[in-house]
Design a protein around this motif. Sequence first.
Motif, PDB file in Angstrom:
ATOM      1  N   GLU A 342       0.833  -1.213   0.000  1.00 48.89           N
ATOM      2  CA  GLU A 342       0.000   0.000   0.000  1.00 48.89           C
ATOM      3  C   GLU A 342       0.858   1.250   0.000  1.00 48.89           C
ATOM      4  O   GLU A 342       0.542   2.269  -0.642  1.00 48.89           O
ATOM      5  CB  GLU A 342      -0.938   0.005   1.203  1.00 48.89           C
ATOM      6  CG  GLU A 342      -2.066  -1.011   1.130  1.00 48.89           C
ATOM      7  CD  GLU A 342      -1.622  -2.403   1.594  1.00 48.89           C
ATOM      8  OE1 GLU A 342      -0.419  -2.565   1.880  1.00 48.89           O
ATOM      9  OE2 GLU A 342      -2.478  -3.301   1.663  1.00 48.89           O
ATOM     10  N   LEU A 343       2.002   1.170   0.765  1.00 50.78           N
ATOM     11  CA  LEU A 343       2.889   2.329   0.833  1.00 50.78           C
ATOM     12  C   LEU A 343       3.473   2.632  -0.536  1.00 50.78           C
ATOM     13  O   LEU A 343       3.566   3.804  -0.941  1.00 50.78           O
ATOM     14  CB  LEU A 343       3.997   2.080   1.857  1.00 50.78           C
ATOM     15  CG  LEU A 343       5.044   3.197   2.011  1.00 50.78           C
ATOM     16  CD1 LEU A 343       4.374   4.514   2.421  1.00 50.78           C
ATOM     17  CD2 LEU A 343       6.094   2.810   3.044  1.00 50.78           C
ATOM     18  N   ASN A 344       3.870   1.594  -1.244  1.00 47.15           N
ATOM     19  CA  ASN A 344       4.430   1.822  -2.578  1.00 47.15           C
ATOM     20  C   ASN A 344       3.387   2.434  -3.519  1.00 47.15           C
ATOM     21  O   ASN A 344       3.692   3.327  -4.331  1.00 47.15           O
ATOM     22  CB  ASN A 344       4.940   0.503  -3.148  1.00 47.15           C
ATOM     23  CG  ASN A 344       6.155  -0.017  -2.386  1.00 47.15           C
ATOM     24  OD1 ASN A 344       6.914   0.783  -1.820  1.00 47.15           O
ATOM     25  ND2 ASN A 344       6.354  -1.330  -2.354  1.00 47.15           N
ATOM     26  N   THR A 345       2.143   1.970  -3.382  1.00 49.65           N
ATOM     27  CA  THR A 345       1.077   2.531  -4.226  1.00 49.65           C
ATOM     28  C   THR A 345       0.871   4.021  -3.933  1.00 49.65           C
ATOM     29  O   THR A 345       0.746   4.856  -4.842  1.00 49.65           O
ATOM     30  CB  THR A 345      -0.239   1.772  -3.984  1.00 49.65           C
ATOM     31  OG1 THR A 345      -0.040   0.389  -4.283  1.00 49.65           O
ATOM     32  CG2 THR A 345      -1.354   2.336  -4.838  1.00 49.65           C
ATOM     33  N   ILE A 346       0.824   4.336  -2.645  1.00 47.72           N
ATOM     34  CA  ILE A 346       0.609   5.757  -2.257  1.00 47.72           C
ATOM     35  C   ILE A 346       1.799   6.601  -2.675  1.00 47.72           C
ATOM     36  O   ILE A 346       1.634   7.764  -3.107  1.00 47.72           O
ATOM     37  CB  ILE A 346       0.347   5.859  -0.747  1.00 47.72           C
ATOM     38  CG1 ILE A 346      -0.954   5.147  -0.381  1.00 47.72           C
ATOM     39  CG2 ILE A 346       0.288   7.303  -0.321  1.00 47.72           C
ATOM     40  CD1 ILE A 346      -2.177   5.709  -1.063  1.00 47.72           C
ATOM     41  N   ASN A 347       3.000   6.030  -2.586  1.00 41.74           N
ATOM     42  CA  ASN A 347       4.183   6.787  -3.024  1.00 41.74           C
ATOM     43  C   ASN A 347       4.112   7.089  -4.521  1.00 41.74           C
ATOM     44  O   ASN A 347       4.475   8.185  -4.970  1.00 41.74           O
ATOM     45  CB  ASN A 347       5.458   6.016  -2.691  1.00 41.74           C
ATOM     46  CG  ASN A 347       5.817   6.106  -1.212  1.00 41.74           C
ATOM     47  OD1 ASN A 347       5.490   7.109  -0.563  1.00 41.74           O
ATOM     48  ND2 ASN A 347       6.476   5.097  -0.676  1.00 41.74           N
ATOM     49  N   ASP A 348       3.623   6.129  -5.275  1.00 35.72           N
ATOM     50  CA  ASP A 348       3.472   6.369  -6.709  1.00 35.72           C
ATOM     51  C   ASP A 348       2.432   7.470  -6.967  1.00 35.72           C
ATOM     52  O   ASP A 348       2.601   8.322  -7.849  1.00 35.72           O
ATOM     53  CB  ASP A 348       3.062   5.086  -7.408  1.00 35.72           C
ATOM     54  CG  ASP A 348       4.179   4.038  -7.407  1.00 35.72           C
ATOM     55  OD1 ASP A 348       5.352   4.459  -7.244  1.00 35.72           O
ATOM     56  OD2 ASP A 348       3.882   2.835  -7.548  1.00 35.72           O
ATOM     57  N   ILE A 349       1.339   7.463  -6.166  1.00 37.29           N
ATOM     58  CA  ILE A 349       0.310   8.504  -6.310  1.00 37.29           C
ATOM     59  C   ILE A 349       0.865   9.868  -5.912  1.00 37.29           C
ATOM     60  O   ILE A 349       0.585  10.897  -6.554  1.00 37.29           O
ATOM     61  CB  ILE A 349      -0.923   8.140  -5.459  1.00 37.29           C
ATOM     62  CG1 ILE A 349      -1.590   6.880  -6.014  1.00 37.29           C
ATOM     63  CG2 ILE A 349      -1.914   9.288  -5.404  1.00 37.29           C
ATOM     64  CD1 ILE A 349      -2.697   6.335  -5.133  1.00 37.29           C
ATOM     65  N   TYR A 350       1.681   9.851  -4.868  1.00 39.23           N
ATOM     66  CA  TYR A 350       2.201  11.115  -4.341  1.00 39.23           C
ATOM     67  C   TYR A 350       3.206  11.767  -5.285  1.00 39.23           C
ATOM     68  O   TYR A 350       3.457  12.968  -5.185  1.00 39.23           O
ATOM     69  CB  TYR A 350       2.829  10.880  -2.964  1.00 39.23           C
ATOM     70  CG  TYR A 350       3.172  12.155  -2.233  1.00 39.23           C
ATOM     71  CD1 TYR A 350       2.164  12.949  -1.692  1.00 39.23           C
ATOM     72  CD2 TYR A 350       4.491  12.563  -2.092  1.00 39.23           C
ATOM     73  CE1 TYR A 350       2.471  14.118  -1.025  1.00 39.23           C
ATOM     74  CE2 TYR A 350       4.800  13.725  -1.439  1.00 39.23           C
ATOM     75  CZ  TYR A 350       3.784  14.511  -0.897  1.00 39.23           C
ATOM     76  OH  TYR A 350       4.106  15.676  -0.243  1.00 39.23           O
ATOM     77  N   LYS A 351       3.769  10.963  -6.168  1.00 35.86           N
ATOM     78  CA  LYS A 351       4.734  11.542  -7.108  1.00 35.86           C
ATOM     79  C   LYS A 351       4.066  12.595  -8.004  1.00 35.86           C
ATOM     80  O   LYS A 351       4.727  13.527  -8.458  1.00 35.86           O
ATOM     81  CB  LYS A 351       5.346  10.432  -7.963  1.00 35.86           C
ATOM     82  CG  LYS A 351       6.289   9.514  -7.191  1.00 35.86           C
ATOM     83  CD  LYS A 351       6.831   8.409  -8.086  1.00 35.86           C
ATOM     84  CE  LYS A 351       7.747   7.462  -7.306  1.00 35.86           C
ATOM     85  NZ  LYS A 351       8.252   6.358  -8.169  1.00 35.86           N
ATOM     86  N   THR A 352       2.780  12.420  -8.277  1.00 34.80           N
ATOM     87  CA  THR A 352       2.049  13.455  -9.015  1.00 34.80           C
ATOM     88  C   THR A 352       1.768  14.616  -8.073  1.00 34.80           C
ATOM     89  O   THR A 352       1.087  14.454  -7.050  1.00 34.80           O
ATOM     90  CB  THR A 352       0.712  12.902  -9.546  1.00 34.80           C
ATOM     91  OG1 THR A 352       0.981  11.796 -10.401  1.00 34.80           O
ATOM     92  CG2 THR A 352      -0.046  13.973 -10.310  1.00 34.80           C
ATOM     93  N   ASP A 353       2.278  15.820  -8.430  1.00 31.01           N
ATOM     94  CA  ASP A 353       2.136  16.992  -7.537  1.00 31.01           C
ATOM     95  C   ASP A 353       0.718  17.566  -7.660  1.00 31.01           C
ATOM     96  O   ASP A 353       0.465  18.509  -8.420  1.00 31.01           O
ATOM     97  CB  ASP A 353       3.182  18.046  -7.900  1.00 31.01           C
ATOM     98  CG  ASP A 353       3.290  19.127  -6.826  1.00 31.01           C
ATOM     99  OD1 ASP A 353       2.499  19.078  -5.860  1.00 31.01           O
ATOM    100  OD2 ASP A 353       4.136  20.025  -6.971  1.00 31.01           O
ATOM    101  N   LEU A 354      -0.186  16.943  -6.920  1.00 30.07           N
ATOM    102  CA  LEU A 354      -1.584  17.373  -7.006  1.00 30.07           C
ATOM    103  C   LEU A 354      -1.773  18.802  -6.498  1.00 30.07           C
ATOM    104  O   LEU A 354      -2.613  19.560  -7.024  1.00 30.07           O
ATOM    105  CB  LEU A 354      -2.457  16.401  -6.201  1.00 30.07           C
ATOM    106  CG  LEU A 354      -3.968  16.633  -6.263  1.00 30.07           C
ATOM    107  CD1 LEU A 354      -4.460  16.551  -7.700  1.00 30.07           C
ATOM    108  CD2 LEU A 354      -4.698  15.647  -5.371  1.00 30.07           C
ATOM    109  N   GLU A 355      -1.003  19.206  -5.523  1.00 28.15           N
ATOM    110  CA  GLU A 355      -1.152  20.559  -4.972  1.00 28.15           C
ATOM    111  C   GLU A 355      -0.803  21.626  -6.000  1.00 28.15           C
ATOM    112  O   GLU A 355      -1.451  22.681  -6.083  1.00 28.15           O
ATOM    113  CB  GLU A 355      -0.281  20.711  -3.722  1.00 28.15           C
ATOM    114  CG  GLU A 355      -0.775  19.898  -2.536  1.00 28.15           C
ATOM    115  CD  GLU A 355       0.013  20.214  -1.273  1.00 28.15           C
ATOM    116  OE1 GLU A 355       1.010  20.951  -1.375  1.00 28.15           O
ATOM    117  OE2 GLU A 355      -0.392  19.740  -0.203  1.00 28.15           O
ATOM    118  N   SER A 356       0.210  21.377  -6.813  1.00 25.60           N
ATOM    119  CA  SER A 356       0.555  22.354  -7.853  1.00 25.60           C
ATOM    120  C   SER A 356      -0.543  22.437  -8.900  1.00 25.60           C
ATOM    121  O   SER A 356      -0.841  23.515  -9.443  1.00 25.60           O
ATOM    122  CB  SER A 356       1.885  21.977  -8.512  1.00 25.60           C
ATOM    123  OG  SER A 356       1.775  20.730  -9.200  1.00 25.60           O
TER     124      SER A 356
END
Length: 859
Positions: A342-356
């Motif tokens: 799950e952590l690896n999945t979330i890390n992959d999602i987090y790579k996309t800078d949604l805040e920007s």
Amino acid sequence: MTMAFVFSVLLLGLCGHIASGGQSTSTSTPGALNYELPTSEYETPDTFNAGIVGPLYGMVHIFLNVVQPNDFPLEMVRKIIQKNFDFSVDSKEPESIVLALKIAYYEIGVLICAALGLLVIILMPLVGCFFCMCRCCNKCGGEMHQRQKQNESCRRRCLAVSLLVICLLMSLGVMYGFVANHQVRTWIKRTQKLADSNYRDLQVLLNETPKQIDYILVQYNTTKDKAFSDLDGIDSLLGGRIKDQLKPKAIPVLDSIKTMATAIKQTRDALQSMSSSLKSINDGSTQLSANLTSVRNSVETSLNSSDCAADPARRICDSIRSGLSNLGSNHDSTQLPSVDGELNTINDIYKTDLESLITKGYTSIDEIPAKVGSQTLAVIADVKKALDSISSNITSVSQSIPIKEVLFDVSNYINDSNSYLQQELPKLEEYDSYWWLGGLIACFLLTLIVTFFFLGLLCGVYGYDKRATPTRRGCVSNTGGIFLMAGVGFSFLFCWILMILVVVTFVIGANVEKLLCEPYANKKLLQVLDTPYLLKEDWQFFLSGLILKNSNINLTFEQVYRDCKGGRGVYATFHLDNVFNITENFNIEKHTGKIKKELENLNVNIDNIELLDKTGKKNLEDFAHSGIDAINYSMYLKEAEKSPTKMDLLAFASSLEEKANQLPDGKLKQALNTDVQNIRTIHHQQVIPLQQSLNTLKQSVWTLERTSEKLPEKVNKIIVSLESAQNFLINNVSSIVIEETMKYGGTIIGYFERYLKWVSYAITEKMTSCKPLATAMDSAVNGVLCGYGADPLNLFWFGIGKATVLLLPAIIIAVKLAKYYRRMDSEDVYDDLENGSNGYHKDHLYGVHNPVMTSPSRY
């Protein structure tokens, strides 16, 4: 009368000058901008208070209403004016006879009073002449002999009281005459003061008008500056309004996406913390289990030594041995699965800078005002040029009103009128002094007569001796009788002269009051002047023909007076729109049309607003399907709630130490104490960190549990809202821009519409208020003619007439009363004063009709 004529000519002259050019008015009107015309305070009062003599004037008015109770004859006055005040009666014209009868009927009260006065004027000299000759013949009380009568004392007292009352009433009338004469004496000075006050008010009016015109022109610049300010701030006004329309739809969606971006970050942090905690717990529990097994084996080895064979050591060792079974780890590391997937999945999602990406959405909304400002620079410049051109048009229209020429002519006319007044008033003051002197003489003549009567009463009453016979009366009593007869003589001598003065002033004063003052106060006089074709046969309305050169326009004296009294402007009062049409020259559509035309070129393009791109949406969807909602958080929480060890190591160590101390010194005791130290070391170095890891795991699980609760539903709801907001922007941005642009343009145009409406209202209704003209007319009629002239004149004849009329009964009573005070030459039969007798015998007792006894002595 002169003052009334002068002020009337002044009003008509001013109106005539104004008719040659448009005048203006001013006031303030509500709107985005507040317009306040400069106004001045006028010093001339609207009403005229007679002061302490007011009740006296009111008393005279009541008397006149009794004498002349008829209403103002509107029709009769109109016919008289139509006949050019020709009062001749032609038997061939029935209308003239009817008019004469109507005049006589209306004046019946005045005519009766005047006839009675004329009767007194004619009869009093004749009666006085016959009375004088009669008394010279010893008739009419001229015989110096007093006959004995019944109730003589009562008769004398009644006559004295009656004469006293009449004299007091006469004195009151004389006082009225003195007061009225004083008021007449001061009317020139008061007229001078009132004329100067009106002149200053008219000058203030003329001086105020240019200031009001300048103010109206300046207010255009104020309005234009306000419009320029709004045009320069189009980015914040128009752009801000568009932004405010979009924000309720876009910002909540962006805020919810931003909240989800924060949740992704928190989820990553929580998974990292959870993964780290699980590893720490696995390692720590394994190490803890090995160390506790080693300590347990060591304790068991010590307990199996020979030192535990004999009592009491054997019992202590047995009690220690029974508790060793719980000395071990309480966790099984194989029961807590890893969350690295799950952590690896979330890390992959987090790579996309949604805040920007979210920031770009915010920026697209926040940049709307700047876009509007940059796209409208050219149009704003054109609108400003249009506004400048309107300014020049308004200035040219204002200059086209010949106000300066009109004011110059009116100012000259007012100055000439004031100069004429200054020249004529000294002459009037000289004539007034003659009238004042004549009135003073009349009042003093009456005062002299009343004084003779008062002296006669005083001397007669105090000098009378009831024991003295008529031939022996005292000197004081005799003097009183002489005073009374002197008063009678002066009464006959001057009564008819005074009555002439009373009749003349009565006829003049009563008609001025009833035909001028009262109808002017109730505006019936103005209604007469408003009669069509009255003052000029071919003019329907005299004022409109005089001022506007068109007699068919309904312009009346009553309406002009009412409007001026209410402070209305000259333009609307005198219907000067028929001379110079302000509405046409200040056409609102004509001027605002230029602005509308330029504002129609406003073309604002703020399409292609994207709140969140496809990458952002996919990022949200990946987060929703990341699997964190499938983790068995209750299992982790259950394991995290367990204690690291099966027992409390510190309590076990303390118990073991206490039991070891009960053993005798030796190797067993030393070994057990060593094991106690090892247990405590294990607690501090392994149990406490393991407990912290369990707490961290617990916090991470709680965070993930909250975040993952209905996560797909939350994300799906956000995506639906995002798509709805995006569709709203795509479908409605253009209409919102058009709507707000129209509102913005309407605001700019509204400033000038309100300004031009206010200009039209100010010029037509308020600027150059003609109130000083109405005040001048009131000053001339109510103040000078009625207040300073007619009222004192009426009070004068009322007081003098009252005293003069009372002279008639006073003469009769004084002649009768003098007989009781004067010393007689002869008297009735006189006896000695025996038995309380007063010395008189009644004639009928002796059968003697005229028993006479000459007085033996005189003193």
